[in-house]
Enzyme design. Structure first.
Site, mmCIF file in Angstrom:
data_model
loop_
_atom_site.group_PDB
_atom_site.id
_atom_site.type_symbol
_atom_site.label_atom_id
_atom_site.label_comp_id
_atom_site.label_asym_id
_atom_site.label_seq_id
_atom_site.Cartn_x
_atom_site.Cartn_y
_atom_site.Cartn_z
ATOM 1 N N SER A 1 0.860 -1.187 0.000
ATOM 2 C CA SER A 1 0.000 0.000 0.000
ATOM 3 C C SER A 1 0.897 1.237 0.000
ATOM 4 O O SER A 1 2.001 1.206 0.537
ATOM 5 C CB SER A 1 -0.890 0.042 1.243
ATOM 6 O OG SER A 1 -1.801 -1.026 1.271
ATOM 7 N N GLU B 1 -0.659 6.646 -2.997
ATOM 8 C CA GLU B 1 -0.840 8.102 -2.917
ATOM 9 C C GLU B 1 0.433 8.795 -2.435
ATOM 10 O O GLU B 1 0.480 10.018 -2.312
ATOM 11 C CB GLU B 1 -2.003 8.448 -1.986
ATOM 12 C CG GLU B 1 -3.352 8.449 -2.686
ATOM 13 C CD GLU B 1 -3.693 7.131 -3.342
ATOM 14 O OE1 GLU B 1 -3.599 6.093 -2.663
ATOM 15 O OE2 GLU B 1 -4.020 7.114 -4.534
ATOM 16 N N ASP C 1 -7.401 8.459 -10.772
ATOM 17 C CA ASP C 1 -7.218 7.636 -9.564
ATOM 18 C C ASP C 1 -8.060 6.360 -9.635
ATOM 19 O O ASP C 1 -8.644 5.925 -8.656
ATOM 20 C CB ASP C 1 -7.560 8.433 -8.294
ATOM 21 C CG ASP C 1 -7.118 7.713 -7.021
ATOM 22 O OD1 ASP C 1 -6.334 6.754 -7.116
ATOM 23 O OD2 ASP C 1 -7.591 8.104 -5.935
#
Lengths: 561, 155
Positions: free
Chosen positions: A203, A206, A317
């Protein structure tokens, strides 16, 4: 000089509770062979999706369209939130509970893992991984679940560790560092166990983390392979990145949702996330492989055998991490995927060839995908400082929350979000650990809707829809009772007729749903396990519900005895 | 507005934000002392934390570890009220009563790097000031880092 008295000995905090401390050793006998045949023991929910094919379907039929109206809570498990924790306003209960022969295993926010008596709700043991409250999280303080086999429980932690616990005691057996928290890596994925491997994704998309997929040895925790989703210069796919910049090194493509697995082909099907920066494509010209893709990975070597990219050169996104459901049609091995970009893809899972692509979301304005898969962007952040508005917003026509497939009805059941967003390109320099979006983003708080939609697997045509005034941001569960279960952001947990979409039962749980309900049985009594707890990346998928009540309850519903 | 650490400290004191029941009812969190843990040759760490009389604060309020790992902490309650300590640790927090004028030991395990909290979780000890931080410094092991050139970090 103070004459000190001796304080009582320190204890583990859980000892000051009614927690028993041990669980029956049921997980000792969970083997790869049992995981391969998980569908044949529907009293259990042995792996993240229930079975390796990702169908989220159970053959249990004790609860059906004729008796579901009598469904009621059998027990409720709660933990609560205390002290400081990472993203404390964003914690949510997102996991898919696993069940092995009467023991339920659940993970929570901030490093919590529990073993619970599946028949009574009694907590058997709990584990808490200490998570720094300054870890970098894009999307809330969450974890999507654990894996269980060989007497152990496996989990990933928000500070990017992978841990193995003794399934009978909750004591740690091994612990490896999976990612670099200083590079803003975290881990929220439920591991997938295949053969003797613990498969774990990354993860941090962003924050410009270069995505990777890792396999660890079940027994030792030693890393067996790591595969990066974004190629280095010179590697296959590197031509889809600028050759004269470090964009690839910050390129994203993280792997934060569990993949599926075809044992005959020996392939994992794993979705990858958005490129970084999310919305500023000018600094990463090209298609940006293998972001927003499914990668078919040889489970033994980690090599990528083929890929299919759902949104080349993403500017919205539109991660593609959500499930890749494996199913067969007319003797053909297929893969179904409902992407954030609002389109429903069917691929030949032997080679990644496109079979069919059709829209499943109501409002799609960012661009168009032709029946042959050609992508035409229409609305995207292009000029610095200039607002653009598009549907679906960055949370997508469907978020990570999972669709289900029923072989009885030959339909897919899909949680759909209809929320737009305004995005303004705002270029920024990359700094490790600082968000790297390349834009200002405001997701709509009004004019939103949601549905649970059913699609015919054979044609892709919509069969029915159940509409709600809020986006549906929770996974769907399908059962052989011809029922479809799904929760709402406003707390309702619903059962629908799988053939017609008629709402047959509803229960207000008190907090919104952003998790994956599962089902199991104990002594012949079927339960529906629904984790409830609103939070996570609400500003992304339903900012109009940012003020909704938090919660942290696992409801187990059953028919009266 | 203050412009440097010394000025900040002076204004905190002038306003009484670093005391009980002056500016506010309690003491502003994290206004106490900072101390480094010491490291033994085997890498295990140790530290000492006290609760001074009538301050409702940990001393140090911020304990800094050179890296993650095992830490032995000696706790002293010099106050004339009963408190406790809830310390973070992998596996589950460790909890200990701290009666008046008592001494206790807690051993914990933390990953590094990162910032963790500890507190006395009775009454409103936490809100009044008995809320501290343990900071583990360092980097993750080399094999856990991303395969990419060194990247810039914030200035």
């Amino acid at each position: 000089m103070t004459d000190y008295v001796e304080a009582p000995p320190a204890i583990k905090f859980s000892e000051a509770s009614a927690i028993i401390g041990t669980a029956p050793p049921v997980a000792e006998n969970v083997t790869y062979e049992r995981l391969l045949a998980a569908g044949s023991e529907p009293h259990n929910w042995l792996t993240y999706y229930g079975t390796y094919d990702g169908q989220r379907y159970s053959a249990l039929d004790g609860i059906d369209t004729g008796n579901v109206q009598r469904l009621r809570p059998a027990w409720v498990f709660q933990c609560g939130s205390y002290g400081l924790h990472a993203g404390s306003s964003t914690y949510a209960l997102e996991a898919a509970p696993l069940v092995v022969d009467g023991v339920l295993y659940l993970s929570g926010w901030d490093g919590w893992i529990w073993a619970v008596d599946a028949g009574t709700g009694q907590c058997l043991w709990q584990y808490k991984h200490a998570i720094p409250f300054d870890v970098s999280l894009c999307c809330g303080n969450v974890n999507r679940g654990v894996a269980v086999a060989k007497g152990r429980v496996f989990a990933a932690s928000l500070n990017a560790h992978v841990i193995a616990l003794d399934a009978a005691t909750g004591e740690k057996v091994w612990d490896v560092t999976h990612g670099d928290v200083r590079a803003a890596e975290s881990a929220t994925v439920a591991p997938l166990l295949v053969k003797n491997l613990v498969i774990v994704g990354s993860s941090g998309g962003e924050f410009g983390v270069r995505g990777h997929l890792d396999a660890y040895d079940i027994d030792t925790g030693e890393r067996v392979w790591r595969t990066y989703t974004v190629p280095k210069p010179g590697e296959p796919g590197s031509q889809t990145w600028p050759s004269d910049s470090p964009a690839w090194a910050r390129g994203g493509g993280n792997t934060w949702v569990t993949g599926t697995y075809d044992p005959e082909l020996n392939l994992l099907y794993w979705g990858t996330g958005n490129p970084a920066p999310d919305f500023d494509g000018e600094v990463r010209e090209g298609d940006n492989l293998h972001t927003d893709s499914v990668i078919a990975v040889d489970v033994d070597s980690g090599h990528i055998r083929w890929h299919y990219q759902f949104t080349p050169h993403d500017l919205w996104d539109y991660d593609s991490n959500m499930e890749m459901i494996l199913f067969e049609q007319d003797g053909r091995k297929l893969l179904a995927h409902f992407d954030k970009n609002g389109y429903f893809f069917v691929l030949d899972r032997t080679d990644g060839a496109l079979v069919r692509v059709t829209p499943f979301a109501d409002r799609i304005t960012w661009g168009e995908i032709s029946p042959t898969g050609d992508v035409t962007p229409l609305v995207y952040p292009d000029k610095e400082g200039e607002d653009v508005h598009f549907w679906p917003g960055p949370a997508g026509g469907k978020e990570w929350c999972h669709a289900a497939y029923s072989p009885r009805t030959n339909m897919f059941y899909v949680p759909v979000q209809d929320v737009g967003a305004t995005v303004t390109r705002r270029r920024r320099e990359f700094r490790e650990s600082i968000p790297y979006w390349g834009a200002s983003v405001t997701v709509d708080s009004a004019d939103m809707a949601g549905q649970v939609k059913a699609f015919h697997a054979a044609t892709g045509e919509e069969a029915w829809r159940w509409s709600w005034h809020l986006p549906i941001s929770a996974s769907v569960l399908a059962t052989a009772g011809d029922l479809v279960f799904c929760g709402t952001p406003s707390g309702e947990f619903n059962a629908m007729d799988a053939r017609s979409g008629e709402l047959l039962w509803q229960f207000q749980t008190g907090s919104g749903h952003h998790s994956s309900p599962t089902t199991y049985s104990v002594d012949g009594r079927q339960y529906i396990a629904a984790p409830v707890g609103w939070g996570s990346w609400v500003e992304g998928f339903a900012p109009g519900m940012m003020g909704g009540p938090h919660g942290d309850a696992l409801f187990a519903f059953a028919l009266p005895e | 507005m203050t412009s440097d650490a010394a000025a900040r400290s002076a204004v905190l004191s002038e306003l009484g934000l670093d005391k009980q029941n002056r500016a506010s009812m309690g003491r502003l969190l994290a206004t106490g002392n900072i101390e480094r843990a010491t490291e033994r040759p085997d890498g295990r760490m140790k530290a000492e934390i006290r609760i001074p009389p009538d301050e409702l604060a940990w001393d140090p309020a911020v304990l800094v570890l050179p890296h993650g790992g095992d830490i032995d902490i000696a706790l002293y309650n010099d106050d004339t009220n009963t408190h406790c300590a809830l310390m973070p640790s992998n596996g589950g927090g460790r909890w200990i009563w701290l009666p008046v004028h008592s001494r206790g030991e807690v051993s914990i395990n933390l990953d590094g790097p990162g910032c963790y909290w500890y507190s006395s979780n009775i009454g409103n000890d936490e809100g009044r000031g008995l809320f501290g931080a343990i900071v583990a410094m360092g980097e993750v092991p080399p094999d856990a880092r991303l395969d990419r050139p060194a990247q810039p970090r914030p200035d």
